[in-house]
Design a protein around this motif. Structure first.
Motif, PDB file in Angstrom:
ATOM      1  N   VAL A  46      -2.461  32.702  54.392  1.00 39.22           N
ATOM      2  CA  VAL A  46      -2.122  31.769  55.479  1.00 39.22           C
ATOM      3  C   VAL A  46      -2.629  30.358  55.199  1.00 39.22           C
ATOM      4  CG1 VAL A  46      -2.095  33.633  57.168  1.00 39.22           C
ATOM      5  CG2 VAL A  46      -4.208  32.326  56.831  1.00 39.22           C
ATOM      6  N   ASP A  47      -3.142  30.121  53.983  1.00 39.27           N
ATOM      7  CA  ASP A  47      -3.659  28.804  53.607  1.00 39.27           C
ATOM      8  C   ASP A  47      -4.730  28.323  54.571  1.00 39.27           C
ATOM      9  OD1 ASP A  47      -3.815  26.599  51.934  1.00 39.27           O
ATOM     10  OD2 ASP A  47      -2.389  25.428  53.118  1.00 39.27           O
ATOM     11  N   TRP A  48      -5.621  29.225  54.924  1.00 37.15           N
ATOM     12  CA  TRP A  48      -6.743  28.884  55.807  1.00 37.15           C
ATOM     13  C   TRP A  48      -7.610  27.837  55.127  1.00 37.15           C
ATOM     14  CZ3 TRP A  48      -7.328  30.234  60.768  1.00 37.15           C
ATOM     15  CH2 TRP A  48      -8.571  30.057  61.383  1.00 37.15           C
ATOM     16  N   PRO A  49      -8.164  26.886  55.864  1.00 35.39           N
ATOM     17  CA  PRO A  49      -8.931  25.794  55.234  1.00 35.39           C
ATOM     18  C   PRO A  49     -10.031  26.238  54.284  1.00 35.39           C
ATOM     19  CG  PRO A  49      -8.490  25.269  57.515  1.00 35.39           C
ATOM     20  CD  PRO A  49      -7.983  26.679  57.320  1.00 35.39           C
ATOM     21  N   LEU A  50     -10.637  27.401  54.515  1.00 39.55           N
ATOM     22  CA  LEU A  50     -11.660  27.894  53.587  1.00 39.55           C
ATOM     23  C   LEU A  50     -11.119  28.059  52.180  1.00 39.55           C
ATOM     24  CD1 LEU A  50     -13.435  30.756  55.561  1.00 39.55           C
ATOM     25  CD2 LEU A  50     -14.463  28.644  54.800  1.00 39.55           C
ATOM     26  N   TYR A  51      -9.831  28.360  52.094  1.00 39.83           N
ATOM     27  CA  TYR A  51      -9.227  28.675  50.805  1.00 39.83           C
ATOM     28  C   TYR A  51      -8.118  27.686  50.456  1.00 39.83           C
ATOM     29  CZ  TYR A  51     -11.966  32.859  50.965  1.00 39.83           C
ATOM     30  OH  TYR A  51     -13.021  33.722  50.998  1.00 39.83           O
ATOM     31  N   ALA A  69      -1.294  37.280  74.121  1.00 39.32           N
ATOM     32  CA  ALA A  69      -0.195  36.842  73.264  1.00 39.32           C
ATOM     33  C   ALA A  69      -0.624  35.625  72.458  1.00 39.32           C
ATOM     34  CB  ALA A  69       1.033  36.494  74.112  1.00 39.32           C
ATOM     35  N   LEU A  70       0.029  35.417  71.323  1.00 40.86           N
ATOM     36  CA  LEU A  70      -0.318  34.276  70.487  1.00 40.86           C
ATOM     37  C   LEU A  70      -0.114  32.961  71.225  1.00 40.86           C
ATOM     38  CD1 LEU A  70       1.123  35.384  67.023  1.00 40.86           C
ATOM     39  CD2 LEU A  70      -1.211  35.638  67.912  1.00 40.86           C
ATOM     40  N   THR A  71       0.811  32.941  72.166  1.00 42.24           N
ATOM     41  CA  THR A  71       1.042  31.722  72.951  1.00 42.24           C
ATOM     42  C   THR A  71      -0.135  31.398  73.863  1.00 42.24           C
ATOM     43  OG1 THR A  71       2.268  33.062  74.542  1.00 42.24           O
ATOM     44  CG2 THR A  71       3.550  31.877  72.886  1.00 42.24           C
ATOM     45  N   ASP A  72      -1.035  32.360  74.067  1.00 45.62           N
ATOM     46  CA  ASP A  72      -2.240  32.099  74.867  1.00 45.62           C
ATOM     47  C   ASP A  72      -3.248  31.238  74.106  1.00 45.62           C
ATOM     48  OD1 ASP A  72      -1.325  33.681  77.005  1.00 45.62           O
ATOM     49  OD2 ASP A  72      -2.154  35.501  76.097  1.00 45.62           O
ATOM     50  N   LEU A  73      -3.052  31.092  72.805  1.00 41.90           N
ATOM     51  CA  LEU A  73      -3.987  30.322  71.981  1.00 41.90           C
ATOM     52  C   LEU A  73      -3.612  28.845  72.039  1.00 41.90           C
ATOM     53  CD1 LEU A  73      -4.251  32.779  68.965  1.00 41.90           C
ATOM     54  CD2 LEU A  73      -5.962  32.376  70.762  1.00 41.90           C
ATOM     55  N   THR A  74      -4.020  28.201  73.098  1.00 45.10           N
ATOM     56  CA  THR A  74      -3.733  26.789  73.324  1.00 45.10           C
ATOM     57  C   THR A  74      -4.861  25.933  72.757  1.00 45.10           C
ATOM     58  OG1 THR A  74      -4.892  26.786  75.441  1.00 45.10           O
ATOM     59  CG2 THR A  74      -2.550  27.408  75.461  1.00 45.10           C
ATOM     60  N   PRO A  75      -4.635  24.637  72.607  1.00 47.43           N
ATOM     61  CA  PRO A  75      -5.731  23.761  72.159  1.00 47.43           C
ATOM     62  C   PRO A  75      -6.955  23.841  73.056  1.00 47.43           C
ATOM     63  CG  PRO A  75      -3.637  22.636  71.932  1.00 47.43           C
ATOM     64  CD  PRO A  75      -3.343  23.924  72.649  1.00 47.43           C
ATOM     65  N   ASP A  76      -6.768  23.991  74.356  1.00 50.66           N
ATOM     66  CA  ASP A  76      -7.917  24.103  75.262  1.00 50.66           C
ATOM     67  C   ASP A  76      -8.739  25.350  74.968  1.00 50.66           C
ATOM     68  OD1 ASP A  76      -7.261  21.759  76.524  1.00 50.66           O
ATOM     69  OD2 ASP A  76      -6.318  22.714  78.266  1.00 50.66           O
ATOM     70  N   VAL A  77      -8.063  26.462  74.669  1.00 50.61           N
ATOM     71  CA  VAL A  77      -8.781  27.698  74.336  1.00 50.61           C
ATOM     72  C   VAL A  77      -9.522  27.541  73.019  1.00 50.61           C
ATOM     73  CG1 VAL A  77      -8.471  30.115  73.662  1.00 50.61           C
ATOM     74  CG2 VAL A  77      -7.300  29.228  75.682  1.00 50.61           C
ATOM     75  N   LEU A  78      -8.881  26.939  72.026  1.00 46.30           N
ATOM     76  CA  LEU A  78      -9.548  26.761  70.731  1.00 46.30           C
ATOM     77  C   LEU A  78     -10.742  25.829  70.835  1.00 46.30           C
ATOM     78  CD1 LEU A  78      -8.977  27.966  67.906  1.00 46.30           C
ATOM     79  CD2 LEU A  78      -7.255  28.428  69.660  1.00 46.30           C
ATOM     80  N   ALA A  79     -10.679  24.850  71.731  1.00 45.49           N
ATOM     81  CA  ALA A  79     -11.817  23.950  71.914  1.00 45.49           C
ATOM     82  C   ALA A  79     -13.034  24.699  72.455  1.00 45.49           C
ATOM     83  CB  ALA A  79     -11.435  22.819  72.862  1.00 45.49           C
ATOM     84  N   LEU A  80     -12.803  25.830  73.122  1.00 43.00           N
ATOM     85  CA  LEU A  80     -13.894  26.640  73.666  1.00 43.00           C
ATOM     86  C   LEU A  80     -14.364  27.731  72.710  1.00 43.00           C
ATOM     87  CD1 LEU A  80     -12.574  27.249  77.310  1.00 43.00           C
ATOM     88  CD2 LEU A  80     -14.419  25.701  76.634  1.00 43.00           C
ATOM     89  N   THR A  81     -13.683  27.909  71.601  1.00 38.28           N
ATOM     90  CA  THR A  81     -13.919  29.064  70.730  1.00 38.28           C
ATOM     91  C   THR A  81     -15.020  28.790  69.712  1.00 38.28           C
ATOM     92  OG1 THR A  81     -11.635  29.804  70.989  1.00 38.28           O
ATOM     93  CG2 THR A  81     -12.850  30.638  69.083  1.00 38.28           C
ATOM     94  N   GLY A 133      -0.213  36.192  61.808  1.00 38.94           N
ATOM     95  CA  GLY A 133       0.295  35.433  62.947  1.00 38.94           C
ATOM     96  C   GLY A 133      -0.824  34.857  63.783  1.00 38.94           C
ATOM     97  N   LEU A 134      -1.892  35.642  63.972  1.00 33.19           N
ATOM     98  CA  LEU A 134      -3.042  35.163  64.726  1.00 33.19           C
ATOM     99  C   LEU A 134      -3.682  33.956  64.054  1.00 33.19           C
ATOM    100  CD1 LEU A 134      -5.200  35.611  66.998  1.00 33.19           C
ATOM    101  CD2 LEU A 134      -6.413  37.061  65.359  1.00 33.19           C
ATOM    102  N   LEU A 135      -3.913  34.049  62.760  1.00 31.07           N
ATOM    103  CA  LEU A 135      -4.565  32.960  62.034  1.00 31.07           C
ATOM    104  C   LEU A 135      -3.702  31.699  62.047  1.00 31.07           C
ATOM    105  CD1 LEU A 135      -5.982  35.030  59.066  1.00 31.07           C
ATOM    106  CD2 LEU A 135      -7.339  33.851  60.808  1.00 31.07           C
ATOM    107  N   ARG A 136      -2.411  31.855  61.879  1.00 31.08           N
ATOM    108  CA  ARG A 136      -1.527  30.685  61.914  1.00 31.08           C
ATOM    109  C   ARG A 136      -1.492  30.065  63.309  1.00 31.08           C
ATOM    110  NH1 ARG A 136       2.200  34.023  58.126  1.00 31.08           N
ATOM    111  NH2 ARG A 136       1.791  33.031  56.105  1.00 31.08           N
ATOM    112  N   ALA A 137      -1.513  30.903  64.346  1.00 31.30           N
ATOM    113  CA  ALA A 137      -1.525  30.377  65.712  1.00 31.30           C
ATOM    114  C   ALA A 137      -2.826  29.638  66.001  1.00 31.30           C
ATOM    115  CB  ALA A 137      -1.330  31.516  66.714  1.00 31.30           C
ATOM    116  N   VAL A 138      -3.941  30.149  65.478  1.00 36.12           N
ATOM    117  CA  VAL A 138      -5.228  29.473  65.656  1.00 36.12           C
ATOM    118  C   VAL A 138      -5.209  28.110  64.966  1.00 36.12           C
ATOM    119  CG1 VAL A 138      -7.668  29.541  65.009  1.00 36.12           C
ATOM    120  CG2 VAL A 138      -6.588  31.560  66.001  1.00 36.12           C
TER     121      VAL A 138
END
Length: 283
Positions: A265-270, A168-180, A216-221
């Motif tokens: 999604v206004d991703w930083p690349l763009y 689920a998108l709620t699984d994308l926590t700051p701790d998970v992103l720090a490992l990604t 939704g995934l990109l915004r959650a990330v």
């Protein structure tokens, strides 16, 4: 560690001529690509050693974002392919080496992954969970990565595997992103009765062309990343059908579809910082 923000994945070009793949990627604006052990083996059969592959990349000003795939727990000949990946790291200088496990137990994978992280010291070592593999979900993969005990141990978040594993998108926590280490993007459409492995390996399409909730995934990330840099993106529409189409068309379609999605999604690349031609300066 260099983190190139957008790459065209190796699995987009299975079985294609290596130099032609590089030309297509470069012509469509990519500055980084993925390289697979299968590509390296095919080049060797044509008399093209890894050092010449590296020269071809350099001539086109292309960087290797990811090198794949080390398969943990595999007996027999696969061990030799794994050793080839390890040997290629110093030659192709990838940002990360991708790893998965299709045999053995989770404990076996955890032990072998930790050993691999000790052996590869010049790149991140990024584990990719898949719902049809030994490490089938995000939580198990996070535990495996943390158990390695090194900051170079990372995760690969593949959008297809993320959603098909029930995450689920709620699984994308700051701790998970720090490992990604990276986010792999592709898409799917519903196909009743199709197995997960077949769908993933043969029936993907370009980001935004299917029905996965990628925005939704990109915004959650982005939200979970907070002040951290967003992870680099690899485009990987693995498809038997796409492999029958011209390389230039596939690379261009990959860039177009992804650019549209990231802009939405206004991703930083763009974001607002672009060149006078409107192309993102970060590419």
């Amino acid at each position: 560690m260099t983190r190139h923000p957008l790459a065209l994945g190796a699995m987009t070009f299975r079985g294609r001529d290596f130099e032609a793949c590089l030309d297509a990627a470069r012509a469509s604006g990519f500055r980084a690509v993925g390289i697979s052990v299968a590509q390296c083996a095919a080049c060797l059969e044509r008399g093209i050693p890894p050092e010449t592959m590296a020269e071809a990349l350099h001539e086109r000003e292309l960087h290797v974002a990811e090198l794949e795939l080390v398969r943990l727990g595999e007996p027999g000949p696969v061990r030799h392919l794994n050793a080839l990946v390890a040997d290629l790291v110093d030659i192709l200088t990838p940002d990360r080496v991708h790893v998965a496990a299709f045999s053995g137990t989770v404990q076996d994978a955890k032990r072998e992954f930790a050993t691999l992280c000790e052996q590869i010291t010049t790149a991140d070592v990024a584990f990719e969970f898949m719902p049809y593999s030994t490490v089938a979900d995000l939580a198990t993969a996070v535990d495996l990565v943390r158990a390695a005990g090194t900051p170079r141990a990372k995760l690969v978040l593949d959008a297809v595997h993320f959603f098909r594993s029930g995450a689920a998108l709620t699984d994308l926590t700051p701790d998970v992103l720090a490992l990604t280490a990276a986010l792999q993007l592709s898409d799917l459409v519903p196909r009743p009765g199709i197995g997960l492995a077949h769908e993933s390996r043969r029936l993907r399409t370009f980001p935004g062309d299917g029905t996965l909730p990628l925005t939704g995934l990109l915004r959650a990330v982005r939200t979970a990343a907070g002040e951290m840099a967003t992870p680099p993106i690899t485009i990987e529409p693995v498809s038997d059908a796409l492999e029958t189409l011209p390389l230039a068309w596939v690379a261009e379609r990959a860039m177009q579809s992804t650019a549209r999605l990231l802009t939405e999604v206004d991703w930083p690349l763009y974001g607002p910082s672009t060149t006078t031609t409107g192309h993102p300066h970060t590419l």
